[in-house]
Motif scaffolding. Structure first.
Motif, PDB file in Angstrom:
ATOM      1  N   LEU A 120       0.834  -1.206   0.000  1.00 36.33           N
ATOM      2  CA  LEU A 120       0.000   0.000   0.000  1.00 36.33           C
ATOM      3  C   LEU A 120       0.867   1.253   0.000  1.00 36.33           C
ATOM      4  CD1 LEU A 120      -2.648   1.560   0.194  1.00 36.33           C
ATOM      5  CD2 LEU A 120      -2.624   1.176   2.670  1.00 36.33           C
ATOM      6  N   LEU A 121       1.910   1.283   0.814  1.00 39.82           N
ATOM      7  CA  LEU A 121       2.777   2.463   0.862  1.00 39.82           C
ATOM      8  C   LEU A 121       3.459   2.687  -0.474  1.00 39.82           C
ATOM      9  CD1 LEU A 121       4.284   2.053   4.435  1.00 39.82           C
ATOM     10  CD2 LEU A 121       2.799   3.913   3.636  1.00 39.82           C
ATOM     11  N   GLU A 122       3.874   1.610  -1.138  1.00 43.39           N
ATOM     12  CA  GLU A 122       4.466   1.751  -2.475  1.00 43.39           C
ATOM     13  C   GLU A 122       3.431   2.293  -3.454  1.00 43.39           C
ATOM     14  OE1 GLU A 122       5.787  -2.187  -3.259  1.00 43.39           O
ATOM     15  OE2 GLU A 122       7.608  -2.018  -2.015  1.00 43.39           O
ATOM     16  N   HIS A 123       2.208   1.795  -3.368  1.00 44.12           N
ATOM     17  CA  HIS A 123       1.110   2.233  -4.228  1.00 44.12           C
ATOM     18  C   HIS A 123       0.837   3.726  -4.033  1.00 44.12           C
ATOM     19  CE1 HIS A 123      -2.734   1.857  -6.358  1.00 44.12           C
ATOM     20  NE2 HIS A 123      -3.360   2.379  -5.307  1.00 44.12           N
ATOM     21  N   LEU A 124       0.791   4.164  -2.789  1.00 44.46           N
ATOM     22  CA  LEU A 124       0.504   5.572  -2.488  1.00 44.46           C
ATOM     23  C   LEU A 124       1.647   6.472  -2.929  1.00 44.46           C
ATOM     24  CD1 LEU A 124      -1.037   5.236   1.096  1.00 44.46           C
ATOM     25  CD2 LEU A 124      -2.261   5.665  -1.045  1.00 44.46           C
ATOM     26  N   ALA A 125       2.875   6.028  -2.738  1.00 41.82           N
ATOM     27  CA  ALA A 125       4.030   6.846  -3.118  1.00 41.82           C
ATOM     28  C   ALA A 125       4.102   7.017  -4.629  1.00 41.82           C
ATOM     29  CB  ALA A 125       5.310   6.202  -2.590  1.00 41.82           C
ATOM     30  N   VAL A 161     -14.563  10.730   6.173  1.00 39.32           N
ATOM     31  CA  VAL A 161     -13.108  10.951   6.098  1.00 39.32           C
ATOM     32  C   VAL A 161     -12.780  11.361   4.663  1.00 39.32           C
ATOM     33  CG1 VAL A 161     -10.824   9.931   6.447  1.00 39.32           C
ATOM     34  CG2 VAL A 161     -12.766   9.170   7.845  1.00 39.32           C
ATOM     35  N   PRO A 162     -12.841  12.654   4.353  1.00 36.36           N
ATOM     36  CA  PRO A 162     -12.684  13.106   2.967  1.00 36.36           C
ATOM     37  C   PRO A 162     -11.403  12.628   2.290  1.00 36.36           C
ATOM     38  CG  PRO A 162     -13.525  14.877   4.348  1.00 36.36           C
ATOM     39  CD  PRO A 162     -13.173  13.758   5.278  1.00 36.36           C
ATOM     40  N   ARG A 163     -10.336  12.449   3.065  1.00 37.01           N
ATOM     41  CA  ARG A 163      -9.080  12.045   2.425  1.00 37.01           C
ATOM     42  C   ARG A 163      -9.148  10.623   1.855  1.00 37.01           C
ATOM     43  NH1 ARG A 163      -3.856  14.106   5.782  1.00 37.01           N
ATOM     44  NH2 ARG A 163      -5.050  13.491   7.632  1.00 37.01           N
ATOM     45  N   LEU A 164     -10.153   9.849   2.238  1.00 37.81           N
ATOM     46  CA  LEU A 164     -10.344   8.552   1.609  1.00 37.81           C
ATOM     47  C   LEU A 164     -10.781   8.694   0.151  1.00 37.81           C
ATOM     48  CD1 LEU A 164     -12.127   6.390   4.351  1.00 37.81           C
ATOM     49  CD2 LEU A 164      -9.790   6.142   3.511  1.00 37.81           C
ATOM     50  N   ARG A 165     -11.237   9.887  -0.219  1.00 37.55           N
ATOM     51  CA  ARG A 165     -11.656  10.109  -1.607  1.00 37.55           C
ATOM     52  C   ARG A 165     -10.506  10.597  -2.490  1.00 37.55           C
ATOM     53  NH1 ARG A 165     -16.085  12.659   1.094  1.00 37.55           N
ATOM     54  NH2 ARG A 165     -15.410  14.700   0.335  1.00 37.55           N
ATOM     55  N   GLU A 166      -9.318  10.724  -1.915  1.00 38.83           N
ATOM     56  CA  GLU A 166      -8.170  11.141  -2.719  1.00 38.83           C
ATOM     57  C   GLU A 166      -7.946  10.136  -3.853  1.00 38.83           C
ATOM     58  OE1 GLU A 166      -6.482  13.780  -2.612  1.00 38.83           O
ATOM     59  OE2 GLU A 166      -6.366  14.598  -0.573  1.00 38.83           O
ATOM     60  N   GLN A 167      -7.491  10.644  -4.977  1.00 42.03           N
ATOM     61  CA  GLN A 167      -7.278   9.815  -6.154  1.00 42.03           C
ATOM     62  C   GLN A 167      -5.797   9.464  -6.296  1.00 42.03           C
ATOM     63  OE1 GLN A 167      -9.806   9.088  -8.904  1.00 42.03           O
ATOM     64  NE2 GLN A 167     -10.986   9.293  -7.035  1.00 42.03           N
ATOM     65  N   VAL A 168      -5.524   8.204  -6.569  1.00 43.18           N
ATOM     66  CA  VAL A 168      -4.168   7.757  -6.829  1.00 43.18           C
ATOM     67  C   VAL A 168      -4.076   7.315  -8.284  1.00 43.18           C
ATOM     68  CG1 VAL A 168      -4.636   5.389  -6.099  1.00 43.18           C
ATOM     69  CG2 VAL A 168      -2.312   6.251  -6.006  1.00 43.18           C
ATOM     70  N   VAL A 169      -2.960   7.619  -8.921  1.00 46.12           N
ATOM     71  CA  VAL A 169      -2.754   7.265 -10.318  1.00 46.12           C
ATOM     72  C   VAL A 169      -2.218   5.834 -10.392  1.00 46.12           C
ATOM     73  CG1 VAL A 169      -1.534   7.805 -12.459  1.00 46.12           C
ATOM     74  CG2 VAL A 169      -2.298   9.657 -10.942  1.00 46.12           C
ATOM     75  N   VAL A 170      -2.844   5.033 -11.226  1.00 46.99           N
ATOM     76  CA  VAL A 170      -2.429   3.646 -11.420  1.00 46.99           C
ATOM     77  C   VAL A 170      -1.911   3.498 -12.851  1.00 46.99           C
ATOM     78  CG1 VAL A 170      -3.160   1.236 -11.432  1.00 46.99           C
ATOM     79  CG2 VAL A 170      -4.138   2.827  -9.764  1.00 46.99           C
TER      80      VAL A 170
END
Length: 401
Positions: A120-125, A161-170
């Motif tokens: 998960l941390l790698e995914h978020l970074a 928890v609004p930050r759960l709606r943050e978008q991550v690029v895949v």
């Protein structure tokens, strides 16, 4: 393993007798079913209910009984869930008893959770530039929201928890580049670590849209004794089995399996694998008495049921010639029909609610007639609820068409 092979030989018929006596005999309550199987596969929510129903003396009350065990009544002391869902062996979702959950988590879930956090941390970074500090803040907000508002589904948590709606690029820079909310991945890791747990779904008992709640902390267990407890339970339910069976079922290394077998004092026996080979197998100390199974009877097990998924080597209860029909391409079993401790066919539910089956091994007119009656009884238990296995197999697809 260095233990000498004893003179005890356990053949196919005795293995089937043990399976019938320990895993397919009718029992009185949900707790007995779970204890007899160690853990219920729970990747597909319907499997938990149907696995229990297939083994209860009074299956008509199985749905309500399993819901009570999974979610509790919610009123008064002792009303909490008796069963726990967690990611454990082979990175698979299971349901286990609350009493065994600490051992299962320490033996198989804790390392998986650590790997999930790393991923998960790698995914978020990669996808958003966020680090462990950011993730810790979001997780604290999730826990605080559940403390304030109680059980909540994923959509409600994302609103709280609004930050759960943050978008991550895949797949950044790739033709398939896309974006995803971080919510599902964050919640998944928190659940893997057993900081939050699944509660009653938003829908019927077949739904996978669970509400979430703060988990009751599990007592700490050292990994060595926890693995010993899990191996002891596995041998009691599935023994005899080989090192390869146990390695596959747990997802551990062969060294870890051998260490746990030695710690529990497992006895080595000569084991008939059903394909003409005698292999070293393992049982609990003193577990050499012949089983006294119930009379042969039909049992219709759902896809991913723990019994057909209990061993890597299945030749002694399922001919290899039928594997392609009953398993998908990644090793997930579909619905199976059992008689006398062996798989004799597969079943499926059609769109009209009827349950149909196909005989793959002929065990006579009595067996076929009993399976027909069991299929009709399953229709009544389902009560119009449509069951489609999470992992479709060739025979199930064909029968359900």
């Amino acid at each position: 393993m260095s233990a000498e092979v004893s003179g005890v030989r356990i053949g196919v018929e005795e293995r089937r007798a043990r399976l019938r006596a320990r895993q397919l005999a009718a029992v009185d309550d949900v707790a007995e079913v779970v204890e007899g199987l160690v853990a219920l596969h729970a990747t597909d929510p319907a499997t938990v209910f149907l696995s229990v129903a297939a083994r209860l003396c009074r299956p008509s009350g199985a749905i309500a009984a399993v819901e009570e065990a999974l979610y509790g009544s919610g009123s008064g002391p002792g009303s909490g869930p008796a069963l726990v869902r967690m990611m454990a062996m082979r990175r698979t979702m299971f349901v286990v008893s609350r009493e065994s959950a600490p051992d299962v988590f320490a033996a198989a879930g804790r390392d998986i959770a650590a790997r999930e956090r790393t991923k998960l941390l790698e995914h978020l970074a990669r996808g958003g530039g966020w680090d462990a500090a950011w993730l810790a803040e979001v997780e604290a907000e999730v826990e605080a929201a559940l403390d304030r508002h109680g059980e909540s589904g994923g959509a409600r948590l994302s609103a709280l928890v609004p930050r759960l709606r943050e978008q991550v690029v895949v797949g950044r820079g790739k033709p398939y580049e896309t974006t995803q909310n971080v919510a599902s991945r964050v919640i998944r890791v928190m659940a893997a670590e057993y900081r939050i747990e699944r509660r009653r779904p938003a829908g019927s008992w077949t739904s996978g849209q669970f509400r979430w709640a703060r988990a009751e902390p599990l007592p700490e267990r050292p990994v060595g004794p926890a693995r010993e407890a899990v191996v002891r339970a596995w041998l009691r339910a599935y023994g005899p089995g080989t090192e390869a069976d146990l390695k596959w079922w747990t997802g551990w290394t062969l060294t870890e399996v051998r260490k746990a077998l030695k710690a529990v004092g497992a006895e080595t026996v000569r084991l008939d694998d059903g394909a003409g080979h005698i292999l070293p197998g393992h049982i609990l100390p003193g577990d050499t008495e012949p089983a006294e199974p119930p009379p042969p009877g039909p049992v219709l097990l759902p896809g991913l049921d723990p019994t057909p998924m209990g061993w890597q080597d299945r030749d002694w209860f399922l001919p290899r010639s039928h594997r392609a029909e009953l398993f998908d391409g990644t090793g997930n079993v579909g619905p199976t029909v059992w008689w006398g401790g062996e798989v004799i066919g597969g079943w499926a539910q059609r769109a009209d609610g009827s349950v149909v089956w196909r005989q793959l091994t002929d065990r006579g007119a009595e067996a076929a007639g009993a399976v027909d009656r069991a299929a009709a009884e399953l229709v009544g238990l389902l009560g119009g609820v449509r069951i489609t296995p999470r992992f479709r197999t060739p025979l199930e697809r064909e029968l359900s068409a």
